[in-house]
Design a protein around this motif. Sequence first.
Motif, PDB file in Angstrom:
ATOM      1  N   LEU A 295       0.861  -1.175   0.000  1.00 20.49           N
ATOM      2  CA  LEU A 295       0.000   0.000   0.000  1.00 20.49           C
ATOM      3  C   LEU A 295       0.898   1.227   0.000  1.00 20.49           C
ATOM      4  N   THR A 296       0.552   2.195  -0.814  1.00 20.62           N
ATOM      5  CA  THR A 296       1.267   3.465  -0.827  1.00 20.62           C
ATOM      6  C   THR A 296       0.272   4.548  -0.440  1.00 20.62           C
ATOM      7  N   ALA A 297       0.604   5.294   0.601  1.00 24.86           N
ATOM      8  CA  ALA A 297      -0.301   6.332   1.108  1.00 24.86           C
ATOM      9  C   ALA A 297       0.431   7.656   1.210  1.00 24.86           C
ATOM     10  N   ARG A 298      -0.275   8.687   0.824  1.00 28.99           N
ATOM     11  CA  ARG A 298       0.206  10.048   1.069  1.00 28.99           C
ATOM     12  C   ARG A 298      -0.461  10.506   2.353  1.00 28.99           C
ATOM     13  N   THR A 299       0.357  10.962   3.294  1.00 24.44           N
ATOM     14  CA  THR A 299      -0.179  11.398   4.576  1.00 24.44           C
ATOM     15  C   THR A 299       0.317  12.797   4.932  1.00 24.44           C
ATOM     16  N   LEU A 300      -0.440  13.442   5.770  1.00 15.67           N
ATOM     17  CA  LEU A 300       0.016  14.639   6.457  1.00 15.67           C
ATOM     18  C   LEU A 300       0.267  14.167   7.878  1.00 15.67           C
ATOM     19  N   THR A 301       1.539  14.113   8.254  1.00 13.99           N
ATOM     20  CA  THR A 301       1.924  13.527   9.532  1.00 13.99           C
ATOM     21  C   THR A 301       2.503  14.609  10.432  1.00 13.99           C
ATOM     22  N   ASP A 302       1.757  14.943  11.492  1.00 14.00           N
ATOM     23  CA  ASP A 302       2.213  15.896  12.501  1.00 14.00           C
ATOM     24  C   ASP A 302       2.928  15.080  13.567  1.00 14.00           C
ATOM     25  N   ALA A 303       4.235  15.265  13.666  1.00  6.92           N
ATOM     26  CA  ALA A 303       5.021  14.451  14.587  1.00  6.92           C
ATOM     27  C   ALA A 303       6.208  15.233  15.138  1.00  6.92           C
ATOM     28  N   THR A 304       6.629  14.808  16.314  1.00  3.82           N
ATOM     29  CA  THR A 304       7.867  15.291  16.897  1.00  3.82           C
ATOM     30  C   THR A 304       8.862  14.146  16.794  1.00  3.82           C
ATOM     31  N   ILE A 305       9.875  14.328  15.975  1.00  4.36           N
ATOM     32  CA  ILE A 305      10.870  13.295  15.730  1.00  4.36           C
ATOM     33  C   ILE A 305      12.215  13.818  16.210  1.00  4.36           C
ATOM     34  N   TRP A 306      12.767  13.162  17.218  1.00  2.00           N
ATOM     35  CA  TRP A 306      14.046  13.544  17.809  1.00  2.00           C
ATOM     36  C   TRP A 306      14.106  15.049  18.111  1.00  2.00           C
ATOM     37  N   GLY A 307      13.009  15.564  18.695  1.00  2.00           N
ATOM     38  CA  GLY A 307      12.974  16.944  19.150  1.00  2.00           C
ATOM     39  C   GLY A 307      12.467  17.968  18.154  1.00  2.00           C
ATOM     40  N   SER A 308      12.253  17.600  16.905  1.00  2.00           N
ATOM     41  CA  SER A 308      11.759  18.538  15.895  1.00  2.00           C
ATOM     42  C   SER A 308      10.315  18.214  15.552  1.00  2.00           C
ATOM     43  N   ARG A 309       9.435  19.196  15.771  1.00  2.00           N
ATOM     44  CA  ARG A 309       8.032  18.989  15.437  1.00  2.00           C
ATOM     45  C   ARG A 309       7.701  19.687  14.125  1.00  2.00           C
ATOM     46  N   ALA A 310       6.994  18.963  13.268  1.00  5.43           N
ATOM     47  CA  ALA A 310       6.558  19.505  11.983  1.00  5.43           C
ATOM     48  C   ALA A 310       5.405  18.659  11.480  1.00  5.43           C
ATOM     49  N   THR A 311       4.740  19.177  10.463  1.00  5.30           N
ATOM     50  CA  THR A 311       3.769  18.376   9.733  1.00  5.30           C
ATOM     51  C   THR A 311       4.429  18.023   8.411  1.00  5.30           C
ATOM     52  N   TRP A 312       4.737  16.740   8.263  1.00  6.32           N
ATOM     53  CA  TRP A 312       5.419  16.266   7.076  1.00  6.32           C
ATOM     54  C   TRP A 312       4.422  15.708   6.080  1.00  6.32           C
ATOM     55  N   ARG A 313       4.641  16.023   4.810  1.00 10.01           N
ATOM     56  CA  ARG A 313       3.881  15.431   3.708  1.00 10.01           C
ATOM     57  C   ARG A 313       4.645  14.166   3.317  1.00 10.01           C
ATOM     58  N   LEU A 314       4.202  13.036   3.879  1.00  8.72           N
ATOM     59  CA  LEU A 314       4.923  11.791   3.681  1.00  8.72           C
ATOM     60  C   LEU A 314       4.212  10.868   2.707  1.00  8.72           C
ATOM     61  N   THR A 315       4.995  10.220   1.881  1.00 10.56           N
ATOM     62  CA  THR A 315       4.527   9.059   1.134  1.00 10.56           C
ATOM     63  C   THR A 315       5.050   7.862   1.904  1.00 10.56           C
ATOM     64  N   LEU A 316       4.135   7.021   2.355  1.00  6.53           N
ATOM     65  CA  LEU A 316       4.501   5.824   3.105  1.00  6.53           C
ATOM     66  C   LEU A 316       4.187   4.618   2.242  1.00  6.53           C
ATOM     67  N   HIS A 317       5.224   3.870   1.907  1.00  8.17           N
ATOM     68  CA  HIS A 317       5.044   2.645   1.122  1.00  8.17           C
ATOM     69  C   HIS A 317       5.210   1.477   2.088  1.00  8.17           C
ATOM     70  N   ALA A 318       4.118   0.752   2.321  1.00  6.03           N
ATOM     71  CA  ALA A 318       4.132  -0.359   3.270  1.00  6.03           C
ATOM     72  C   ALA A 318       3.944  -1.678   2.531  1.00  6.03           C
ATOM     73  N   THR A 319       4.699  -2.683   2.942  1.00  2.90           N
ATOM     74  CA  THR A 319       4.539  -4.020   2.389  1.00  2.90           C
ATOM     75  C   THR A 319       4.014  -4.934   3.496  1.00  2.90           C
ATOM     76  N   PHE A 320       3.301  -5.979   3.074  1.00  2.00           N
ATOM     77  CA  PHE A 320       2.590  -6.851   4.009  1.00  2.00           C
ATOM     78  C   PHE A 320       2.865  -8.306   3.687  1.00  2.00           C
ATOM     79  N   GLU A 321       2.670  -9.155   4.699  1.00  2.00           N
ATOM     80  CA  GLU A 321       2.794 -10.596   4.539  1.00  2.00           C
ATOM     81  C   GLU A 321       1.674 -11.271   5.300  1.00  2.00           C
ATOM     82  N   ALA A 322       1.189 -12.382   4.768  1.00  3.08           N
ATOM     83  CA  ALA A 322       0.181 -13.176   5.459  1.00  3.08           C
ATOM     84  C   ALA A 322       0.792 -14.509   5.854  1.00  3.08           C
TER      85      ALA A 322
END
Length: 120
Positions: A78-105
């Motif tokens: 699955l490939t998703a475009r997200t608006l991700t509001d996060a604090t990562i290692w002390g820096s907070r921002a809203t990132w426009r992320l493309t997240l490509h996730a792979t899955f297994e059953a």
Amino acid sequence: MSTEPIGSLFETMCQAMVAGDIEELDGLLAEDFTLTHMTGYVQSKAEWLDAIASGQMRYHRMETVEATSSPEGTPPALTARTLTDATIWGSRATWRLTLHATFEAHDGEVTVTRTVASTW
């Protein structure tokens, strides 16, 4: 594999990230899960969950803007475009992320095996 389970699993993962629910995430992710950050840094499941638990990574809000699943007959992803509001290692921002996730059953259980983040 139908695209419905992976879409639901992805949304559940995002909700658990925002909630900081380590137990939920642990159950959703394969043991050898990796997260590749937009910087290229590859983080193991254990390291990522520890960073969330310690507050080094805190997800405040995730909005999925668009998501597409891999075609039937191909490895589940699955490939998703997200608006991700996060604090990562002390820096907070809203990132426009493309997240490509792979899955297994395995034995009827679907897990996330890998997520790669980039910007859009």
